[in-house]
Design a protein around this motif. Structure first.
Motif, PDB file in Angstrom:
ATOM      1  N   SER A   1      37.224  22.073  32.755  1.00 11.03           N
ATOM      2  CA  SER A   1      38.385  21.436  33.391  1.00 11.03           C
ATOM      3  C   SER A   1      38.760  22.145  34.690  1.00 11.03           C
ATOM      4  N   THR A   2      38.661  23.473  34.703  1.00 10.92           N
ATOM      5  CA  THR A   2      38.980  24.233  35.913  1.00 10.92           C
ATOM      6  C   THR A   2      37.966  23.950  37.013  1.00 10.92           C
ATOM      7  N   MET A   3      36.694  23.936  36.664  1.00 12.73           N
ATOM      8  CA  MET A   3      35.656  23.671  37.655  1.00 12.73           C
ATOM      9  C   MET A   3      35.749  22.251  38.193  1.00 12.73           C
ATOM     10  N   LEU A   4      36.043  21.306  37.305  1.00 12.72           N
ATOM     11  CA  LEU A   4      36.116  19.906  37.721  1.00 12.72           C
ATOM     12  C   LEU A   4      37.254  19.667  38.702  1.00 12.72           C
ATOM     13  N   LYS A   5      38.375  20.353  38.509  1.00 17.69           N
ATOM     14  CA  LYS A   5      39.521  20.132  39.402  1.00 17.69           C
ATOM     15  C   LYS A   5      39.201  20.536  40.834  1.00 17.69           C
ATOM     16  N   SER A   6      38.362  21.563  41.005  1.00 20.60           N
ATOM     17  CA  SER A   6      37.904  21.893  42.351  1.00 20.60           C
ATOM     18  C   SER A   6      36.891  20.855  42.831  1.00 20.60           C
ATOM     19  N   PHE A   7      35.940  20.539  41.974  1.00 21.49           N
ATOM     20  CA  PHE A   7      34.830  19.670  42.364  1.00 21.49           C
ATOM     21  C   PHE A   7      35.305  18.253  42.700  1.00 21.49           C
ATOM     22  N   ILE A   8      36.316  17.769  41.970  1.00 22.40           N
ATOM     23  CA  ILE A   8      36.777  16.392  42.175  1.00 22.40           C
ATOM     24  C   ILE A   8      37.398  16.198  43.549  1.00 22.40           C
ATOM     25  N   CYS A   9      37.827  17.288  44.181  1.00 23.06           N
ATOM     26  CA  CYS A   9      38.404  17.189  45.528  1.00 23.06           C
ATOM     27  C   CYS A   9      37.399  16.648  46.535  1.00 23.06           C
ATOM     28  N   LEU A  10      36.107  16.891  46.276  1.00 22.95           N
ATOM     29  CA  LEU A  10      35.082  16.330  47.154  1.00 22.95           C
ATOM     30  C   LEU A  10      35.155  14.805  47.183  1.00 22.95           C
ATOM     31  N   GLY A  11      35.520  14.203  46.061  1.00 23.20           N
ATOM     32  CA  GLY A  11      35.638  12.748  46.022  1.00 23.20           C
ATOM     33  C   GLY A  11      36.966  12.247  46.525  1.00 23.20           C
ATOM     34  N   VAL A  12      38.053  12.790  45.977  1.00 27.10           N
ATOM     35  CA  VAL A  12      39.395  12.287  46.300  1.00 27.10           C
ATOM     36  C   VAL A  12      39.737  12.488  47.767  1.00 27.10           C
ATOM     37  N   VAL A  13      39.606  13.713  48.239  1.00 25.69           N
ATOM     38  CA  VAL A  13      40.050  14.021  49.605  1.00 25.69           C
ATOM     39  C   VAL A  13      39.122  13.404  50.640  1.00 25.69           C
ATOM     40  N   SER A  14      37.831  13.306  50.339  1.00 25.39           N
ATOM     41  CA  SER A  14      36.907  12.677  51.297  1.00 25.39           C
ATOM     42  C   SER A  14      37.305  11.236  51.583  1.00 25.39           C
ATOM     43  N   LEU A  15      37.595  10.474  50.524  1.00 23.68           N
ATOM     44  CA  LEU A  15      38.006   9.078  50.720  1.00 23.68           C
ATOM     45  C   LEU A  15      39.360   8.995  51.415  1.00 23.68           C
ATOM     46  N   LEU A  16      40.267   9.869  51.039  1.00 21.11           N
ATOM     47  CA  LEU A  16      41.590   9.885  51.665  1.00 21.11           C
ATOM     48  C   LEU A  16      41.486  10.252  53.140  1.00 21.11           C
ATOM     49  N   TRP A  17      40.589  11.160  53.458  1.00 19.06           N
ATOM     50  CA  TRP A  17      40.383  11.589  54.840  1.00 19.06           C
ATOM     51  C   TRP A  17      39.892  10.438  55.711  1.00 19.06           C
ATOM     52  N   VAL A  18      38.959   9.656  55.196  1.00 20.82           N
ATOM     53  CA  VAL A  18      38.422   8.528  55.961  1.00 20.82           C
ATOM     54  C   VAL A  18      39.479   7.456  56.166  1.00 20.82           C
ATOM     55  N   THR A  19      40.232   7.142  55.122  1.00 12.03           N
ATOM     56  CA  THR A  19      41.184   6.032  55.233  1.00 12.03           C
ATOM     57  C   THR A  19      42.386   6.370  56.105  1.00 12.03           C
ATOM     58  N   ILE A  20      42.960   7.573  55.925  1.00 12.24           N
ATOM     59  CA  ILE A  20      44.186   7.880  56.669  1.00 12.24           C
ATOM     60  C   ILE A  20      44.341   9.354  57.054  1.00 12.24           C
ATOM     61  N   GLY A  21      43.700  10.268  56.300  1.00 11.68           N
ATOM     62  CA  GLY A  21      43.920  11.690  56.509  1.00 11.68           C
ATOM     63  C   GLY A  21      43.533  12.186  57.889  1.00 11.68           C
ATOM     64  N   PHE A  22      42.368  11.777  58.370  1.00 14.72           N
ATOM     65  CA  PHE A  22      41.915  12.234  59.683  1.00 14.72           C
ATOM     66  C   PHE A  22      42.836  11.722  60.779  1.00 14.72           C
ATOM     67  N   SER A  23      43.294  10.509  60.627  1.00 10.34           N
ATOM     68  CA  SER A  23      44.207   9.929  61.611  1.00 10.34           C
ATOM     69  C   SER A  23      45.537  10.673  61.642  1.00 10.34           C
ATOM     70  N   LEU A  24      46.059  11.018  60.470  1.00  8.18           N
ATOM     71  CA  LEU A  24      47.309  11.772  60.410  1.00  8.18           C
ATOM     72  C   LEU A  24      47.145  13.174  60.988  1.00  8.18           C
TER      73      LEU A  24
END
Length: 443
Positions: free
Chosen positions: A76-99
């Motif tokens: 569970s600890t390892m996954l919480k770090s690893f899952i950021c590759l998925g969540v934040v990458s998509l968020l970055w493309v949609t709006i994060g980079f623009s913000l």
């Protein structure tokens, strides 16, 4: 049934994003871009490599954290770090980079406009983010490469927070929090410091070469806020499960950090080479200082201590990697290790149960790096020793503002998350371990 609705909502969100991407009318680059002839292929090659190195840091962090926790919570600890590759990458493309890097939205001070956050519509779904270099942001590399390099920084920042919250935070609540954190804290801070017209970088003159403030201070203070909201674990005493995992994670982090720091020169040049050198020397200095300081305080020389010391050295050097000399980097690692070591063993900090001492290492390390940068950074009017008290004073004002913004903002976001979805697992789930209770897997 409530749990099912949460996951249905999550799936609906990813569905909407995917379908929107399919029909999104992509906008071509505008007059803010250079032509293709300005691309430097050596810079492109180095930034592609650096981006890969920084991406590797997140799996490295997974091993680093995973080896430190109890056996029931490794996955569970390892996954919480690893899952950021998925969540934040998509968020970055949609709006994060623009913000983070869109045209400034902010305030007018003394006739000059300074940004607090970027226009969310400028680069939404990577509009205008293509092959041409942006005139103000990575002028010798394709803009898409600049955006992807910066994305890796956004990914690892919330991943760092996970170490403080390990063994008691609900997985889906964590997913919601990192989305809120990236949009409401990371993106504004990134814009204010790294955008050419950002409030902290342009008006206050804050120097942050590779993320000591943007990444480590924001993650450290957010971790502190999260620990306060979550409360202590039922059993805060445990023995690290897998020290070889910690050693492996440290090696991956140290290796990836060359992309993190040297890549932040945004070019294959002398500054990148110097940042590469100061990075490894500061880490070496901190590792050895941590080991010797532990022994002086009656503690045994441990692999865990050596690894933590090395990572603290990497944190402390990050904001100044391209601004100081190699001999100075030895001192940065030395003093940073001593201060963080004292904080790790400070009884009052232990009482709030920061599981893996994220604030003591990343938060305090980032603070030390910012202070030392304000004193020693090379260049005219760059620091206390090269420009006078006003430069140092502005840095210290910014330090207070960043600390208050990141801690206060994260505290409110954790409270908001808890209102939407309870953030802490049940006592039964905590007793069973999050690997089984949250993920149905066993280490």
């Amino acid at each position: 049934m409530g749990l099912e609705k949460r996951w249905i909502s999550a799936f609906v969100i990813i569905t909407v994003v995917a379908v929107t991407g399919l029909f999104w009318q992509h906008q071509a680059p505008t007059t803010n871009f250079n032509d293709a002839n300005t691309i430097n292929f050596a810079d492109v090659a180095w930034l592609l490599t650096a981006s890969c190195l920084v991406l590797l840091m997140t799996p490295g962090l997974s091993f680093f954290y995973g080896g430190m926790v109890g056996k029931k919570n490794v996955i569970s600890t390892m996954l919480k770090s690893f899952i950021c590759l998925g969540v934040v990458s998509l968020l970055w493309v949609t709006i994060g980079f623009s913000l983070s890097f869109g045209s400034p939205i902010g305030i007018n001070l003394n006739g000059t406009y300074y940004g607090i956050i970027g226009n969310p519509l400028d680069f939404a779904f990577f509009d205008q983010v293509e092959l041409l270099p942006h005139k103000a942001l990575g002028s010798s590399i394709p803009f898409i490469l600049f955006a992807l390099f910066q994305m890796k920084f956004a990914v690892i920042t919330p991943a760092i927070i996970t170490g403080a919250l390990a063994e008691r935070i609900r997985f889906i609540s964590f997913l919601l929090f990192i989305c809120l954190f990236t949009v409401c804290i990371y993106a504004p801070l990134c814009h204010m410091i790294w955008h050419p017209h950002g409030l902290l970088g342009s008006y206050f003159g804050v120097k942050d070469f590779a993320g000591g403030t943007v990444v480590h201070m924001s993650a450290g203070f957010a971790a502190l806020a999260g620990v306060i909201v979550l409360g202590k674990r039922k059993n805060s005493e445990h023995i690290p499960t897998n020290i070889p995992f910690v050693l492996l994670g440290t090696g991956l982090l140290w290796f990836g950090w060359f992309g993190f720091n040297a890549g932040s020169a945004l070019a294959a040049n002398a500054t990148a080479a110097m940042a590469f050198a100061t990075t490894t020397i500061a880490s070496a200095s901190a590792m050895m200082t941590w080991v010797f300081f532990d022994r002086l305080n009656g503690r045994k020389v441990s692999a865990l201590g050596a690894c933590i010391g090395a990572v603290v050295g990497l944190v402390v050097i990050t904001p100044s990697a391209g601004f100081i000399t190699i001999p100075q980097s030895i001192f940065f690692g030395f003093i940073g290790a001593i201060v963080s070591n004292k904080m790790v063993h400070w009884k009052k900090l232990k009482q709030i149960d920061d599981t893996l001492d994220v604030f003591a290492c990343h938060g305090v390390g980032g603070i030390m790096g910012m202070i030392l940068t304000a004193i020693f950074a090379q260049g005219e009017n760059a620091s206390l020793l090269h420009g006078g008290w006003s430069v140092f004073g502005h840095h210290m004002m910014a330090l207070v503002l960043v600390s208050a913004f990141t801690f206060g903002g994260a505290y409110l976001l954790f409270k908001l998350t808890n209102l939407i979805i309870p953030i802490r697992v049940t006592e039964e789930s905590e007793d069973l371990g999050l690997d089984l209770s949250q993920h149905g897997e066993k280490f």
